[in-house]
Motif scaffolding. Structure first.
Motif, mmCIF file in Angstrom:
data_model
loop_
_atom_site.group_PDB
_atom_site.id
_atom_site.type_symbol
_atom_site.label_atom_id
_atom_site.label_comp_id
_atom_site.label_asym_id
_atom_site.label_seq_id
_atom_site.Cartn_x
_atom_site.Cartn_y
_atom_site.Cartn_z
ATOM 1 N N ALA A 27 4.744 -59.408 -37.178
ATOM 2 C CA ALA A 27 4.835 -60.912 -36.640
ATOM 3 C C ALA A 27 6.427 -61.182 -36.364
ATOM 4 O O ALA A 27 6.579 -61.733 -35.126
ATOM 5 N N GLY A 28 7.449 -60.515 -36.713
ATOM 6 C CA GLY A 28 8.602 -60.698 -36.367
ATOM 7 C C GLY A 28 9.123 -59.955 -35.025
ATOM 8 O O GLY A 28 9.604 -60.478 -34.060
ATOM 9 N N LEU A 29 8.352 -58.800 -35.106
ATOM 10 C CA LEU A 29 8.345 -57.949 -33.813
ATOM 11 C C LEU A 29 7.651 -58.712 -32.588
ATOM 12 O O LEU A 29 8.405 -58.904 -31.273
ATOM 13 N N ASP A 30 6.784 -59.385 -32.610
ATOM 14 C CA ASP A 30 6.210 -60.292 -31.640
ATOM 15 C C ASP A 30 7.049 -61.234 -31.228
ATOM 16 O O ASP A 30 6.994 -61.738 -29.812
ATOM 17 N N GLU A 31 7.782 -62.119 -31.938
ATOM 18 C CA GLU A 31 8.575 -63.088 -31.619
ATOM 19 C C GLU A 31 9.892 -62.502 -30.799
ATOM 20 O O GLU A 31 10.101 -62.974 -29.878
ATOM 21 N N THR A 32 10.086 -61.294 -31.163
ATOM 22 C CA THR A 32 11.206 -60.808 -30.499
ATOM 23 C C THR A 32 10.838 -60.241 -28.890
ATOM 24 O O THR A 32 11.305 -60.497 -27.957
ATOM 25 N N ARG A 33 9.715 -59.946 -29.045
ATOM 26 C CA ARG A 33 9.172 -59.415 -27.697
ATOM 27 C C ARG A 33 9.103 -60.534 -26.655
ATOM 28 O O ARG A 33 9.164 -60.549 -25.587
ATOM 29 N N GLN A 34 8.547 -61.780 -27.298
ATOM 30 C CA GLN A 34 8.345 -63.130 -26.235
ATOM 31 C C GLN A 34 9.729 -63.512 -26.159
ATOM 32 O O GLN A 34 9.983 -63.924 -24.738
ATOM 33 N N LEU A 35 10.773 -63.146 -26.805
ATOM 34 C CA LEU A 35 12.448 -63.629 -26.435
ATOM 35 C C LEU A 35 12.835 -62.876 -25.474
ATOM 36 O O LEU A 35 13.464 -63.342 -24.650
ATOM 37 N N CYS A 36 12.309 -61.709 -25.615
ATOM 38 C CA CYS A 36 12.629 -60.692 -24.630
ATOM 39 C C CYS A 36 12.191 -60.611 -23.335
ATOM 40 O O CYS A 36 12.828 -60.007 -22.171
ATOM 41 N N GLY A 37 10.944 -61.105 -23.173
ATOM 42 C CA GLY A 37 10.164 -61.120 -21.920
ATOM 43 C C GLY A 37 9.643 -59.977 -21.360
ATOM 44 O O GLY A 37 9.320 -59.063 -22.238
ATOM 45 N N GLU A 38 9.252 -60.013 -20.275
ATOM 46 C CA GLU A 38 8.388 -58.738 -19.889
ATOM 47 C C GLU A 38 9.023 -57.245 -19.859
ATOM 48 O O GLU A 38 8.275 -56.344 -19.501
ATOM 49 N N ARG A 39 10.327 -57.278 -20.052
ATOM 50 C CA ARG A 39 10.884 -56.249 -20.170
ATOM 51 C C ARG A 39 10.692 -55.377 -21.454
ATOM 52 O O ARG A 39 11.215 -54.263 -21.546
ATOM 53 N N CYS A 40 10.114 -56.141 -22.331
ATOM 54 C CA CYS A 40 10.207 -55.562 -23.691
ATOM 55 C C CYS A 40 8.660 -55.138 -24.119
ATOM 56 O O CYS A 40 7.695 -55.929 -23.827
ATOM 57 N N ARG A 41 8.475 -54.084 -24.949
ATOM 58 C CA ARG A 41 7.313 -53.722 -25.420
ATOM 59 C C ARG A 41 7.452 -53.470 -26.797
ATOM 60 O O ARG A 41 8.520 -52.803 -27.164
#
Length: 252
Positions: free
Chosen positions: A42-56
């Motif tokens: 869940a926390g990882l998903d939040e980080t991914r959304q904050l980082c945008g399309e460059r993040c997986r």
């Protein structure tokens, strides 16, 4: 100092919150392709959304060597290479300070698995690709506890972080001939995640003031302060800096 990571591929472990999230965002903002790892989906998903399309994102326990090898192989197959590794995964895994007589083998081992073994396993997995390309940056996130004592009295945490610092110096010499630098950031106390928030509250007002008075700048830092040091170590400005441990703690 203009730092850019265009066309660089970065792995950040322990990226579900706190330092890892700030580090991942800083790389993404500077043009890197960022792969974030954690056990906290869940926390990882939040980080991914904050980082945008460059993040997986990838859910993985860095203390599991087979899982680490698999995820790094998948990232390399997709990206071609890993240029920068930030070993940020760590923490106390819900433990509090207790007398050493009360510490079980499992209590001891679980902290070493994430703080020290995870650092080794991740670096071990990316090293062959970095050697092949004769380029790499490895940045380990330790703690002031690794240079002194743990504020919470958790023996395994202080020991594992001290071990990570020793590993940093050892790997800097082993990997240096391939133009791979290995450095370490040792943060002071930062209110960066649920664990540190609980520790801050447990100190009480007197303990909080004592902590602040022992800091030269008389204030706490933020996760962005830690990320800034990582950006330097990962950059071309630090191309001849290796085996170093830098305390980012407001001055002690």
């Amino acid at each position: 100092m203009n730092i850019s990571f265009d066309k660089r591929t970065v792995i950040v472990t322990g990226a579900a919150h706190g330092f890892g999230r700030a580090i991942a965002k800083a790389f993404a903002e500077r043009g890197a392709a960022v792969h974030i790892l954690d056990v906290n989906e869940a926390g990882l998903d939040e980080t991914r959304q904050l980082c945008g399309e460059r993040c997986r994102s990838h859910v993985v326990d860095v203390g599991d060597r087979d899982a680490v090898q698999a995820v790094v192989s998948a990232i390399e197959a997709d990206a071609g290479a890993v240029d920068i590794l930030v070993n940020n995964a760590g923490g106390v895994r819900g433990q509090v300070g207790r007398p050493l007589e009360e510490i079980s083998q499992a209590d001891w081992q679980t902290i070493f698995d994430v703080n020290l073994s995870g650092t080794f396993f991740m670096t071990q997995a990316v090293a062959p690709g970095m050697k092949k390309r004769r380029y790499g940056r490895v940045i380990n996130i330790s703690s002031g506890a690794g240079l002194g004592i743990s504020l919470t009295g958790i023996q395994a945490y202080a020991s594992a972080k001290a071990g990570q610092i020793g590993l940093t110096r050892q790997l800097a010499h082993e990997l240096g001939p391939w133009n791979i630098t290995v450095n370490n950031v040792a943060p002071g106390f930062v209110r960066s995640n649920p664990t540190t928030e609980r520790q801050w509250v447990a100190m009480g007002e007197d303990g909080q003031q004592k902590l602040l008075q022992n800091i030269a700048m008389k204030r706490l830092g933020s996760p962005d302060d830690i990320a800034a040091m990582v950006m330097f170590f990962a950059s071309d400005f630090a191309g001849w800096v290796s085996g170093q441990v830098i305390s980012v703690d407001g001055g002690k």
